[in-house]
Design an enzyme around this catalytic site. Structure first.
Site, short mmCIF file in Angstrom:
data_model
loop_
_atom_site.label_atom_id
_atom_site.label_comp_id
_atom_site.label_asym_id
_atom_site.label_seq_id
_atom_site.Cartn_x
_atom_site.Cartn_y
_atom_site.Cartn_z
N ASP A 139 58.63 30.85 68.11
CA ASP A 139 58.80 32.21 68.28
C ASP A 139 59.52 32.74 69.56
OD1 ASP A 139 58.21 34.85 67.54
OD2 ASP A 139 56.13 34.97 67.92
N GLY A 140 60.03 33.92 69.67
CA GLY A 140 60.36 34.56 70.97
C GLY A 140 61.98 34.35 71.05
N ASN A 141 62.74 34.02 69.95
CA ASN A 141 64.12 34.08 70.25
C ASN A 141 64.74 35.41 70.67
OD1 ASN A 141 63.96 31.46 69.53
ND2 ASN A 141 64.76 31.79 67.33
N GLY A 142 64.17 36.42 69.75
CA GLY A 142 64.54 37.83 70.20
C GLY A 142 64.50 38.31 71.47
N TRP A 189 63.83 36.40 73.93
CA TRP A 189 64.77 35.68 74.83
C TRP A 189 66.04 36.39 75.00
CZ3 TRP A 189 69.24 33.27 74.49
CH2 TRP A 189 69.59 32.21 75.46
N HIS A 226 68.74 33.32 68.20
CA HIS A 226 68.46 32.47 67.18
C HIS A 226 69.42 31.32 67.51
CE1 HIS A 226 65.66 35.16 65.28
NE2 HIS A 226 66.58 35.83 65.19
N GLU A 255 57.75 36.69 55.35
CA GLU A 255 57.67 38.29 55.87
C GLU A 255 59.05 38.53 56.61
OE1 GLU A 255 54.17 36.92 54.24
OE2 GLU A 255 54.79 36.10 56.32
N LEU A 271 60.98 9.70 61.84
CA LEU A 271 60.11 11.02 62.22
C LEU A 271 60.58 11.80 60.78
CD1 LEU A 271 59.14 13.51 64.11
CD2 LEU A 271 61.45 14.18 64.24
N ARG A 327 52.61 27.21 69.61
CA ARG A 327 53.05 28.53 69.32
C ARG A 327 53.90 29.00 70.67
NH1 ARG A 327 52.04 33.70 65.31
NH2 ARG A 327 54.22 34.60 66.16
N ARG A 373 48.41 34.47 67.16
CA ARG A 373 48.08 34.64 65.74
C ARG A 373 48.80 33.49 64.97
NH1 ARG A 373 50.82 39.47 67.16
NH2 ARG A 373 53.04 39.21 66.87
N SER A 388 50.42 34.12 61.81
CA SER A 388 51.43 34.60 60.97
C SER A 388 51.74 33.65 59.91
CB SER A 388 52.72 34.51 62.08
OG SER A 388 52.43 35.40 63.20
#
Ligand code: IPE
Ligand code: IPE
Ligand code: MG
Length: 248
Positions: free
Chosen positions: A22-25, A27, A39, A69, A133, A186, A192, A194
């Site tokens: 999370d947090g690309n936007g 950034w 992204h 979502e 992996l 996260r 949260r 999500s």
């Protein structure tokens, strides 16, 4: 700068790590760039995180790339995220496969374009014998959707009520055959779930970092693993050391 050597004993390394990338936007925003640039930077970082996972001896890595979502985002962003998945498969598959990564998908493929669906299925097939992996890509994934899908199939299969056990439900989830995540990370500070692995994460340990996903580097990953290694997982019981002390 040379990478810090890591000293966590292998038996304290989580077998399965799941990540909410999370947090690309934010950034991108903090740099005055469009969200899609975030992204793209996030995808670059994913390559590094996969490599570190192999280095640390993590066996299963699950990444949350697109939620059920996320369709509610502006069409341009949704289109961009679809393109990024396609582009990653085109450009990275050979290298990932060489590193021993087995690709799997969790979520629903149906809503993706036929071309992208085919690409994902081909990539899964091409890497199915790799065993360093397992990389589970959660794309068009939602925890509730996964449980609904499981209930529907359990009913279709005519399983009697008393046959519905913890173990049976796990077998009907998209993650069938994958152990539950030991550690969920996260990025970007949100506290949260999500809709991520809501069944499988029942007893996962959590690590939340304020760093945005594109900045989540090897150092921070190591901090997450060190924290995990020091945790006492009790599963609702009392810790073994306390139990021994009280019975001494
Ligand atoms: C995570 O970054 C990537 C996806 C959800 C696809 P975000 O796009 O949610 O970034 P923020 O939370 O808006 O900063
Ligand atoms: C979760 O991040 C989904 C992915 C990382 C793919 P979101 O940015 O969509 O979650 P919320 O909206 O902050 O809960
Ligand atoms: Mg977000």
């Amino acid at each position: 700068m040379a990478d810090t050597p890591f000293t966590i004993p292998p038996d304290r390394i989580p077998r399965h790590v799941a990540m909410i990338m999370d947090g690309n936007g934010r950034w991108a925003l903090s740099r005055g760039l469009p969200r899609l640039a975030g992204h793209k930077a996030g995808t670059e970082n994913l390559r590094r995180v996969i490599r570190s996972s192999v280095e640390f001896g993590v066996k299963y890595l699950t990444i949350y790339a697109f939620s059920t979502e996320n369709w509610g985002r502006p069409p341009e962003e949704v289109k961009g995220l679809m393109f990024i998945l396609e582009d990653v498969i085109d450009r990275e598959l050979a290298e990932l496969s060489k590193e021993g990564v087995q690709l799997r998908h969790i979520g629903r493929l149906e809503r993706l374009s036929p071309n992208l669906q085919e690409k994902v299925l081909d990539a899964i097939d091409a890497t199915k014998n790799n065993d360093r992996l397992v990389l589970n890509v959660a794309f068009n994934y939602g925890g509730r959707d996964e449980i609904i899908n499981a209930i529907q199939r359990i009913m279709k299969d005519g399983v009697p009520p008393e046959g519905v056990t913890d173990e049976l439900v796990s077998r009907y989830l998209y993650t069938a055959g994958t152990p539950d995540p030991d550690l969920i990370i996260r990025t970007s500070g949100e506290l949260r779930v999500s809709n991520f692995l809501i069944w499988q994460g029942a007893y996962s340990e959590w690590f939340v970092t304020p760093k945005y996903w594109p900045d989540f580097d090897r150092e921070e990953y190591l901090r997450a693993l060190e924290t995990f290694a020091s945790r006492d997982r009790r599963y609702g019981k009392v810790s073994s050391s306390e139990y021994e002390a009280s019975n001494a």
